[in-house]
Design a protein around this motif. Sequence first.
Motif, PDB file in Angstrom:
ATOM      1  N   ALA A   7       0.826  -1.207   0.000  1.00 27.17           N
ATOM      2  CA  ALA A   7       0.000   0.000   0.000  1.00 27.17           C
ATOM      3  C   ALA A   7       0.860   1.257   0.000  1.00 27.17           C
ATOM      4  N   ILE A   8       1.913   1.263   0.775  1.00 31.81           N
ATOM      5  CA  ILE A   8       2.815   2.420   0.808  1.00 31.81           C
ATOM      6  C   ILE A   8       3.452   2.629  -0.558  1.00 31.81           C
ATOM      7  N   SER A   9       3.876   1.539  -1.185  1.00 29.79           N
ATOM      8  CA  SER A   9       4.467   1.620  -2.519  1.00 29.79           C
ATOM      9  C   SER A   9       3.469   2.197  -3.523  1.00 29.79           C
ATOM     10  N   GLN A  10       2.221   1.776  -3.417  1.00 26.99           N
ATOM     11  CA  GLN A  10       1.195   2.278  -4.321  1.00 26.99           C
ATOM     12  C   GLN A  10       0.910   3.760  -4.079  1.00 26.99           C
ATOM     13  N   VAL A  11       0.918   4.191  -2.815  1.00 25.99           N
ATOM     14  CA  VAL A  11       0.730   5.615  -2.506  1.00 25.99           C
ATOM     15  C   VAL A  11       1.845   6.431  -3.150  1.00 25.99           C
ATOM     16  N   ILE A  12       3.064   5.960  -3.023  1.00 24.76           N
ATOM     17  CA  ILE A  12       4.202   6.676  -3.611  1.00 24.76           C
ATOM     18  C   ILE A  12       4.051   6.762  -5.118  1.00 24.76           C
ATOM     19  N   ARG A  13       3.684   5.645  -5.750  1.00 23.93           N
ATOM     20  CA  ARG A  13       3.548   5.618  -7.199  1.00 23.93           C
ATOM     21  C   ARG A  13       2.426   6.551  -7.673  1.00 23.93           C
ATOM     22  N   SER A  14       1.249   6.418  -7.082  1.00 24.00           N
ATOM     23  CA  SER A  14       0.124   7.218  -7.562  1.00 24.00           C
ATOM     24  C   SER A  14       0.281   8.703  -7.232  1.00 24.00           C
ATOM     25  N   SER A  15       0.814   9.005  -6.061  1.00 23.51           N
ATOM     26  CA  SER A  15       0.960  10.424  -5.698  1.00 23.51           C
ATOM     27  C   SER A  15       2.027  11.117  -6.540  1.00 23.51           C
ATOM     28  N   SER A  16       3.100  10.402  -6.877  1.00 27.52           N
ATOM     29  CA  SER A  16       4.104  11.024  -7.749  1.00 27.52           C
ATOM     30  C   SER A  16       3.561  11.155  -9.164  1.00 27.52           C
ATOM     31  N   SER A  17       2.663  10.262  -9.549  1.00 24.14           N
ATOM     32  CA  SER A  17       2.018  10.357 -10.855  1.00 24.14           C
ATOM     33  C   SER A  17       1.116  11.582 -10.950  1.00 24.14           C
ATOM     34  N   VAL A  18       0.492  11.959  -9.839  1.00 24.43           N
ATOM     35  CA  VAL A  18      -0.335  13.176  -9.819  1.00 24.43           C
ATOM     36  C   VAL A  18       0.509  14.362 -10.261  1.00 24.43           C
ATOM     37  N   ALA A  20       3.472  14.441 -11.838  1.00 25.47           N
ATOM     38  CA  ALA A  20       4.006  14.318 -13.196  1.00 25.47           C
ATOM     39  C   ALA A  20       2.925  14.575 -14.244  1.00 25.47           C
ATOM     40  N   ASN A  21       1.734  14.050 -14.007  1.00 20.97           N
ATOM     41  CA  ASN A  21       0.661  14.243 -14.979  1.00 20.97           C
ATOM     42  C   ASN A  21       0.117  15.668 -14.963  1.00 20.97           C
ATOM     43  N   TYR A  22       0.143  16.321 -13.815  1.00 20.35           N
ATOM     44  CA  TYR A  22      -0.272  17.728 -13.771  1.00 20.35           C
ATOM     45  C   TYR A  22       0.700  18.574 -14.589  1.00 20.35           C
ATOM     46  N   ARG A  23       1.970  18.313 -14.423  1.00 21.85           N
ATOM     47  CA  ARG A  23       2.975  19.049 -15.211  1.00 21.85           C
ATOM     48  C   ARG A  23       2.735  18.815 -16.700  1.00 21.85           C
ATOM     49  N   ALA A  32      -8.088  19.969 -25.596  1.00 19.53           N
ATOM     50  CA  ALA A  32      -8.526  18.575 -25.426  1.00 19.53           C
ATOM     51  C   ALA A  32      -7.441  17.754 -24.729  1.00 19.53           C
ATOM     52  N   ASP A  33      -6.195  17.988 -25.074  1.00 27.24           N
ATOM     53  CA  ASP A  33      -5.081  17.291 -24.439  1.00 27.24           C
ATOM     54  C   ASP A  33      -5.001  17.666 -22.960  1.00 27.24           C
ATOM     55  N   PHE A  34      -5.165  18.949 -22.668  1.00 31.16           N
ATOM     56  CA  PHE A  34      -5.162  19.436 -21.290  1.00 31.16           C
ATOM     57  C   PHE A  34      -6.260  18.757 -20.480  1.00 31.16           C
ATOM     58  N   ILE A  35      -7.467  18.723 -21.019  1.00 33.50           N
ATOM     59  CA  ILE A  35      -8.606  18.119 -20.332  1.00 33.50           C
ATOM     60  C   ILE A  35      -8.370  16.630 -20.105  1.00 33.50           C
ATOM     61  N   SER A  36      -7.861  15.965 -21.111  1.00 33.44           N
ATOM     62  CA  SER A  36      -7.587  14.533 -20.997  1.00 33.44           C
ATOM     63  C   SER A  36      -6.550  14.246 -19.918  1.00 33.44           C
ATOM     64  N   LYS A  37      -5.488  15.023 -19.908  1.00 33.11           N
ATOM     65  CA  LYS A  37      -4.424  14.797 -18.925  1.00 33.11           C
ATOM     66  C   LYS A  37      -4.888  15.155 -17.514  1.00 33.11           C
ATOM     67  N   LEU A  38      -5.772  16.145 -17.392  1.00 35.45           N
ATOM     68  CA  LEU A  38      -6.346  16.430 -16.081  1.00 35.45           C
ATOM     69  C   LEU A  38      -7.185  15.253 -15.590  1.00 35.45           C
ATOM     70  N   THR A  40      -6.405  12.169 -16.035  1.00 35.58           N
ATOM     71  CA  THR A  40      -5.419  11.254 -15.452  1.00 35.58           C
ATOM     72  C   THR A  40      -4.994  11.732 -14.071  1.00 35.58           C
ATOM     73  N   VAL A  41      -4.830  13.043 -13.920  1.00 40.82           N
ATOM     74  CA  VAL A  41      -4.485  13.610 -12.619  1.00 40.82           C
ATOM     75  C   VAL A  41      -5.579  13.264 -11.611  1.00 40.82           C
ATOM     76  N   GLU A  42      -6.830  13.440 -12.015  1.00 41.57           N
ATOM     77  CA  GLU A  42      -7.962  13.122 -11.140  1.00 41.57           C
ATOM     78  C   GLU A  42      -7.930  11.652 -10.716  1.00 41.57           C
ATOM     79  N   GLU A  43      -7.722  10.758 -11.669  1.00 38.14           N
ATOM     80  CA  GLU A  43      -7.689   9.324 -11.371  1.00 38.14           C
ATOM     81  C   GLU A  43      -6.564   8.972 -10.399  1.00 38.14           C
ATOM     82  N   GLU A  44      -5.401   9.539 -10.617  1.00 37.24           N
ATOM     83  CA  GLU A  44      -4.251   9.227  -9.761  1.00 37.24           C
ATOM     84  C   GLU A  44      -4.415   9.815  -8.362  1.00 37.24           C
ATOM     85  N   ALA A  45      -5.006  11.006  -8.265  1.00 37.54           N
ATOM     86  CA  ALA A  45      -5.262  11.589  -6.949  1.00 37.54           C
ATOM     87  C   ALA A  45      -6.287  10.752  -6.193  1.00 37.54           C
TER      88      ALA A  45
END
Length: 100
Positions: A7-18, A20-23, A32-38, A40-45
Amino acid sequence: MVETRHAISQVIRSSSSVAANYRSACRGKSKADFISKLGTVEEEADESGFWLEMLSDIADLRHLKIEASTSKELARLLDESNQLVAITVSSRKTAKGNNG
């Protein structure tokens, strides 16, 4: 404990993905690309929140004693993940609304 480490490993992975994907969203090639990538940010958060909840559930199920400071930090991080989901959902709605 295996499930706690996972679970800790998954938190690290998903939170760092937030982050990276926001950037990546901010550097989107189009609206459309901005909306799509947001999206992904929503899903990872949201996933980060899930794994934080899972850590709490594991502790409860295993009757593990969690220090007050750790419990407080876990609650703070969960609140932050929920806020990030809400902000991202709102941002996506705004971006979609400004389409035309």
